[in-house]
Design an enzyme around this catalytic site. Structure first.
Site, PDB file in Angstrom:
ATOM      1  N   ARG A 196       0.852  -1.199   0.000  1.00  6.84           N
ATOM      2  CA  ARG A 196       0.000   0.000   0.000  1.00  6.84           C
ATOM      3  C   ARG A 196       0.884   1.244   0.000  1.00  6.84           C
ATOM      4  O   ARG A 196       2.072   1.178   0.330  1.00  6.84           O
ATOM      5  CB  ARG A 196      -1.011  -0.027   1.145  1.00  6.84           C
ATOM      6  CG  ARG A 196      -0.502   0.274   2.496  1.00  6.84           C
ATOM      7  CD  ARG A 196      -1.606   0.400   3.524  1.00  6.84           C
ATOM      8  NE  ARG A 196      -2.146  -0.867   3.947  1.00  6.84           N
ATOM      9  CZ  ARG A 196      -3.441  -1.114   4.161  1.00  6.84           C
ATOM     10  NH1 ARG A 196      -4.319  -0.163   4.030  1.00  6.84           N
ATOM     11  NH2 ARG A 196      -3.851  -2.290   4.557  1.00  6.84           N
TER      12      ARG A 196
ATOM     13  N   TYR B 184     -15.901  -6.589  18.464  1.00  7.06           N
ATOM     14  CA  TYR B 184     -15.553  -5.207  18.824  1.00  7.06           C
ATOM     15  C   TYR B 184     -15.591  -4.258  17.631  1.00  7.06           C
ATOM     16  O   TYR B 184     -16.002  -3.107  17.771  1.00  7.06           O
ATOM     17  CB  TYR B 184     -14.217  -5.149  19.579  1.00  7.06           C
ATOM     18  CG  TYR B 184     -12.984  -5.268  18.715  1.00  7.06           C
ATOM     19  CD1 TYR B 184     -12.360  -4.142  18.200  1.00  7.06           C
ATOM     20  CD2 TYR B 184     -12.421  -6.498  18.411  1.00  7.06           C
ATOM     21  CE1 TYR B 184     -11.228  -4.242  17.412  1.00  7.06           C
ATOM     22  CE2 TYR B 184     -11.289  -6.611  17.627  1.00  7.06           C
ATOM     23  CZ  TYR B 184     -10.699  -5.485  17.134  1.00  7.06           C
ATOM     24  OH  TYR B 184      -9.583  -5.578  16.338  1.00  7.06           O
TER      25      TYR B 184
ATOM     26  N   LEU C 158       2.794   3.416   5.047  1.00  4.11           N
ATOM     27  CA  LEU C 158       3.227   2.382   5.998  1.00  4.11           C
ATOM     28  C   LEU C 158       2.224   2.293   7.152  1.00  4.11           C
ATOM     29  O   LEU C 158       1.337   3.126   7.282  1.00  4.11           O
ATOM     30  CB  LEU C 158       4.627   2.730   6.507  1.00  4.11           C
ATOM     31  CG  LEU C 158       5.705   2.864   5.407  1.00  4.11           C
ATOM     32  CD1 LEU C 158       7.019   3.365   6.006  1.00  4.11           C
ATOM     33  CD2 LEU C 158       5.919   1.531   4.691  1.00  4.11           C
TER      34      LEU C 158
ATOM     35  N   LYS D  29     -10.497   4.826  16.110  1.00  2.00           N
ATOM     36  CA  LYS D  29     -10.481   5.568  17.384  1.00  2.00           C
ATOM     37  C   LYS D  29     -10.613   7.073  17.142  1.00  2.00           C
ATOM     38  O   LYS D  29     -11.207   7.789  17.955  1.00  2.00           O
ATOM     39  CB  LYS D  29      -9.221   5.268  18.190  1.00  2.00           C
ATOM     40  CG  LYS D  29      -9.405   4.117  19.153  1.00  2.00           C
ATOM     41  CD  LYS D  29      -9.312   2.778  18.477  1.00  2.00           C
ATOM     42  CE  LYS D  29     -10.493   1.902  18.481  1.00  2.00           C
ATOM     43  NZ  LYS D  29     -10.287   0.641  17.750  1.00  2.00           N
TER      44      LYS D  29
ATOM     45  N   HIS E 245      -6.010  10.321  44.439  1.00  2.00           N
ATOM     46  CA  HIS E 245      -7.422  10.608  44.652  1.00  2.00           C
ATOM     47  C   HIS E 245      -7.738  12.016  44.161  1.00  2.00           C
ATOM     48  O   HIS E 245      -6.970  12.936  44.431  1.00  2.00           O
ATOM     49  CB  HIS E 245      -7.755  10.514  46.150  1.00  2.00           C
ATOM     50  CG  HIS E 245      -9.176  10.901  46.449  1.00  2.00           C
ATOM     51  ND1 HIS E 245     -10.225  10.064  46.169  1.00  2.00           N
ATOM     52  CD2 HIS E 245      -9.695  12.044  46.964  1.00  2.00           C
ATOM     53  CE1 HIS E 245     -11.349  10.665  46.528  1.00  2.00           C
ATOM     54  NE2 HIS E 245     -11.056  11.879  47.006  1.00  2.00           N
TER      55      HIS E 245
ATOM     56  N   ALA F 262     -21.401  -8.867  16.044  1.00  2.00           N
ATOM     57  CA  ALA F 262     -21.298  -8.017  17.244  1.00  2.00           C
ATOM     58  C   ALA F 262     -19.980  -8.257  17.968  1.00  2.00           C
ATOM     59  O   ALA F 262     -19.930  -8.432  19.179  1.00  2.00           O
ATOM     60  CB  ALA F 262     -22.484  -8.283  18.173  1.00  2.00           C
TER      61      ALA F 262
HETATM   62  P1  FAD Z   1      -1.497  -5.635   9.045  1.00  2.00           P
HETATM   63  O1  FAD Z   1      -1.685  -4.462   9.890  1.00  2.00           O
HETATM   64  O2  FAD Z   1      -2.670  -6.219   8.367  1.00  2.00           O
HETATM   65  O3  FAD Z   1      -0.403  -5.224   7.964  1.00  2.00           O
HETATM   66  C1  FAD Z   1      -0.066  -6.055   6.906  1.00  2.00           C
HETATM   67  C2  FAD Z   1       0.523  -5.216   5.784  1.00  2.00           C
HETATM   68  O4  FAD Z   1       1.049  -6.085   4.792  1.00  2.00           O
HETATM   69  C3  FAD Z   1      -0.501  -4.340   5.077  1.00  2.00           C
HETATM   70  O5  FAD Z   1      -0.076  -3.004   5.060  1.00  2.00           O
HETATM   71  C4  FAD Z   1      -0.577  -4.913   3.664  1.00  2.00           C
HETATM   72  O6  FAD Z   1      -0.780  -3.915   2.681  1.00  2.00           O
HETATM   73  C5  FAD Z   1       0.799  -5.533   3.514  1.00  2.00           C
HETATM   74  N1  FAD Z   1       0.843  -6.625   2.537  1.00  2.00           N
HETATM   75  C6  FAD Z   1      -0.024  -7.673   2.441  1.00  2.00           C
HETATM   76  N2  FAD Z   1       0.363  -8.508   1.454  1.00  2.00           N
HETATM   77  C7  FAD Z   1       1.485  -7.973   0.935  1.00  2.00           C
HETATM   78  C8  FAD Z   1       2.362  -8.376  -0.104  1.00  2.00           C
HETATM   79  N3  FAD Z   1       2.172  -9.529  -0.771  1.00  2.00           N
HETATM   80  N4  FAD Z   1       3.408  -7.601  -0.414  1.00  2.00           N
HETATM   81  C9  FAD Z   1       3.626  -6.444   0.260  1.00  2.00           C
HETATM   82  N5  FAD Z   1       2.833  -6.009   1.269  1.00  2.00           N
HETATM   83  C10 FAD Z   1       1.793  -6.777   1.599  1.00  2.00           C
HETATM   84  N6  FAD Z   1      -6.143  -3.926  16.990  1.00  2.00           N
HETATM   85  C11 FAD Z   1      -5.862  -3.402  18.203  1.00  2.00           C
HETATM   86  O7  FAD Z   1      -4.950  -3.881  18.885  1.00  2.00           O
HETATM   87  N7  FAD Z   1      -6.560  -2.329  18.697  1.00  2.00           N
HETATM   88  C12 FAD Z   1      -7.575  -1.758  18.009  1.00  2.00           C
HETATM   89  O8  FAD Z   1      -8.188  -0.804  18.470  1.00  2.00           O
HETATM   90  C13 FAD Z   1      -7.898  -2.294  16.732  1.00  2.00           C
HETATM   91  N8  FAD Z   1      -8.896  -1.751  16.011  1.00  2.00           N
HETATM   92  C14 FAD Z   1      -9.170  -2.260  14.785  1.00  2.00           C
HETATM   93  C15 FAD Z   1     -10.211  -1.697  14.068  1.00  2.00           C
HETATM   94  C16 FAD Z   1     -10.537  -2.183  12.818  1.00  2.00           C
HETATM   95  C17 FAD Z   1     -11.648  -1.542  12.051  1.00  2.00           C
HETATM   96  C18 FAD Z   1      -9.775  -3.265  12.254  1.00  2.00           C
HETATM   97  C19 FAD Z   1     -10.086  -3.792  10.893  1.00  2.00           C
HETATM   98  C20 FAD Z   1      -8.733  -3.838  12.969  1.00  2.00           C
HETATM   99  C21 FAD Z   1      -8.431  -3.345  14.240  1.00  2.00           C
HETATM  100  N9  FAD Z   1      -7.405  -3.902  15.003  1.00  2.00           N
HETATM  101  C22 FAD Z   1      -7.130  -3.395  16.241  1.00  2.00           C
HETATM  102  C23 FAD Z   1      -6.623  -5.067  14.534  1.00  2.00           C
HETATM  103  C24 FAD Z   1      -5.250  -4.630  14.001  1.00  2.00           C
HETATM  104  O9  FAD Z   1      -5.437  -3.684  12.984  1.00  2.00           O
HETATM  105  C25 FAD Z   1      -4.485  -5.836  13.486  1.00  2.00           C
HETATM  106  O10 FAD Z   1      -4.428  -6.831  14.484  1.00  2.00           O
HETATM  107  C26 FAD Z   1      -3.064  -5.442  13.095  1.00  2.00           C
HETATM  108  O11 FAD Z   1      -3.068  -4.442  12.112  1.00  2.00           O
HETATM  109  C27 FAD Z   1      -2.285  -6.653  12.593  1.00  2.00           C
HETATM  110  O12 FAD Z   1      -0.995  -6.262  12.292  1.00  2.00           O
HETATM  111  P2  FAD Z   1      -0.115  -7.054  11.227  1.00  2.00           P
HETATM  112  O13 FAD Z   1       1.219  -6.386  11.227  1.00  2.00           O
HETATM  113  O14 FAD Z   1      -0.173  -8.507  11.482  1.00  2.00           O
HETATM  114  O15 FAD Z   1      -0.821  -6.846   9.806  1.00  2.00           O
END
Ligand code: FAD
Length: 474
Positions: free
Chosen positions: A37, A193, A40, A53, A453, A191
């Site tokens: 994407r 989070y 970052l 948030k 407090h 339902a």
């Molecule tokens: P991701 O954040 O999914 O990042 C993966 C990255 O890899 C992406 O940028 C993607 O573009 C890239 N990618 C994928 N395939 C390829 C490829 N082949 N080549 C190059 N790049 C690639 N978690 C919390 O702890 N607190 C919260 O409040 C919270 N709120 C959330 C709200 C929503 C609406 C959503 C959808 C999720 C929320 N989460 C929250 C969950 C959290 O976003 C994920 O658990 C977290 O982002 C996972 O991190 P990650 O590094 O595993 O992957």
């Protein structure tokens, strides 16, 4: 000139990937991160934790101004919603944070390579190949060489069976964070989070929100008494719940969605302007070439790893939403640090027993450790201490008296087994419980700690004291 060989190639710059990259660079590894994407930070910063948030905070201010200020003696004209500005502010928050990750990459000399990566397998000299399809030359992939490869590609929203996302009527959280109009009728499917948080945002901004959930109760992994408070509060705020019901069909009609909802009692057809499907997420592994090189996945598509986060293929690692465990950003970040430190020969570990979970509804819910339901099921002897925010001075001043803190401690040793909070700023309060539990603390330890407090955190002390029936204000 010989090709550059990186010590570590990270695929995906979400919280797991970018934190692993920074920690690895701090430890002296040369690191390249491939991200498909434009910005970052992954799902969390771009379309998850942060934008949700930002909208929860903005919509909370709006709802407070509309529904609550008069109670505090602040008389204003009914506030007007400028949705465009609210969304712009959210985008600004996201941009500042994603730019911040780019700055950290520069600071740590991490090479950011834009493009789509996959696994190319190991060469005869043992180096891993990673072909990357770059946006500016999609026909000829650039092949990166690395000693190790970390998969951190995260997860994607699951579709309803036979009902694909169309980006307009049937959408995932990504689109629901950017509706350019307040939908009159919003259906939230699921339902968990994500569904409850985004349902809350749009309800506060004026939507009629219906939540359909297949299970008997929302938030199944949350302490039952906490869930009861959340559901009561959300119903009071105007959300409608249809439990033990499933969406079986969605048909577009004049720009709206005709939705068939089936339950044991009835099959109903209702009309909505938008349908947010928030029934869960699945690991994003398509196109990575996992089967071709022998990376094993479990029956839910999650990548199988060992204690070093190494997959079934030597030199290929995985973490975050790709592997088992709660799909949470802080879990992915901790794994990023532990992975990099273990790569450097250090004895790092993630304590999976103490990963807090938060629901950012109003009131908020936050928990760590075991729920009462889990303790009962495991026949663990435990004592309960509870303190209601109704008796907390700061909660009274804020006008936020809904909810409680519940401390679960081992009946014989007093060791903390779980802490569950529902109330204002539970997301911030839970940190104290996580610290105490991570250090092997007891309810008495929390009870002996001096709390300022008047603060909401005094409810934690009171609940801890209540475990041994020593609460002063309870
Ligand atoms: P991701 O954040 O999914 O990042 C993966 C990255 O890899 C992406 O940028 C993607 O573009 C890239 N990618 C994928 N395939 C390829 C490829 N082949 N080549 C190059 N790049 C690639 N978690 C919390 O702890 N607190 C919260 O409040 C919270 N709120 C959330 C709200 C929503 C609406 C959503 C959808 C999720 C929320 N989460 C929250 C969950 C959290 O976003 C994920 O658990 C977290 O982002 C996972 O991190 P990650 O590094 O595993 O992957």
């Amino acid at each position: 000139m010989a090709d550059q060989v990186y010590d570590l190639i990270v695929i995906g710059a979400g919280p797991g990937g970018y934190v692993a990259a920074i920690r690895a660079a701090q430890l002296g590894f040369s690191v390249a991160v491939v991200e498909k994407r434009a910005t970052l930070g992954g799902v969390c910063l771009n379309e998850g934790c942060i934008p949700s948030k930002a909208l929860l905070d903005s919509s909370e201010y709006f709802a407070l101004a509309r529904d609550d200020f008069a109670r505090h003696g602040i008389m204003i004209d009914p506030p007007l919603l400028d949705l465009e500005q609210m969304l712009k502010r959210k985008d600004d928050v996201v941009k500042r944070l994603t730019d911040g990750v780019a700055y950290l990459f520069k600071k740590h000399r991490i090479v950011h390579i834009p493009g789509v990566a996959k696994l190319g397998g190991a060469r005869s000299d043992g180096l891993q190949t990673v072909p990357v399809t770059m946006p500016d030359s999609p026909a000829i992939p650039r092949v990166l060489l690395g000693k190790k490869v970390l998969l951190a590609t995260g997860s994607q929203a699951m579709e309803l069976p036979g009902i694909p996302f169309d980006g307009q009527l049937v959408v995932s959280a990504r689109e629901a964070l950017a509706f350019d109009q307040v939908p009159e009728q919003l259906l939230v499917v699921g339902a968990g989070y994500v569904g409850l948080e985004l349902g809350s945002v749009w309800r506060r901004l004026g939507s009629q929100v219906t939540v359909v959930e297949a299970m008997t109760k929302p938030l199944p992994a949350t302490d039952g008494q906490v869930t009861d408070v959340i559901i009561k509060a959300l119903k009071k705020q105007g959300l409608t719940f249809m439990l033990e019901a499933t969406v079986t069909r969605i048909a577009p009609e004049n720009g709206r969605a005709v939705v068939t909802i089936s339950s044991a009692e009835a099959v109903r057809e209702l009309i909505f302007d938008k349908v947010l499907v928030a029934t869960g997420r699945q690991p994003l592994t398509a196109g990575l070439g996992l089967p071709q090189i022998g990376v094993t996945q479990d029956d839910r598509g999650r990548i199988v790893v060992d204690a070093n986060y190494q997959t079934t293929v030597t030199g290929i690692y995985a973490l975050g939403d790709l592997i088992p465990g709660p799909m949470l950003a802080h879990k992915a970040m901790e794994e990023g640090v532990a992975f990099a430190e273990r790569l450097a020969g250090q004895a790092a570990e993630v304590d999976y027993a103490y990963i807090p979970g938060v629901v950012y509804t109003w009131p908020e819910a936050a928990g760590v450790g075991k729920t009462e339901e889990q303790l009962r099921e495991a026949s663990t002897p435990y004592s309960v201490g509870r303190s209601n925010f109704l008796g907390n001075g700061r909660a009274r001043c804020l006008g936020e008296t809904e909810g409680f803190v519940k401390v679960l401690a081992h009946a014989q040793t007093g060791r903390l087994l779980g802490v569950h909070i529902v109330g204002a700023r539970a997301s911030e309060l839970i940190g104290e419980a996580v610290t105490a539990m991570s250090f092997g603390g007891t309810a008495a330890d929390l009870g002996l700690t001096i709390h300022a407090h008047p603060t909401l955190s005094e409810a934690i002390k009171e609940a801890a004291l209540d475990v041994n029936k020593q609460a002063i204000h309870g």
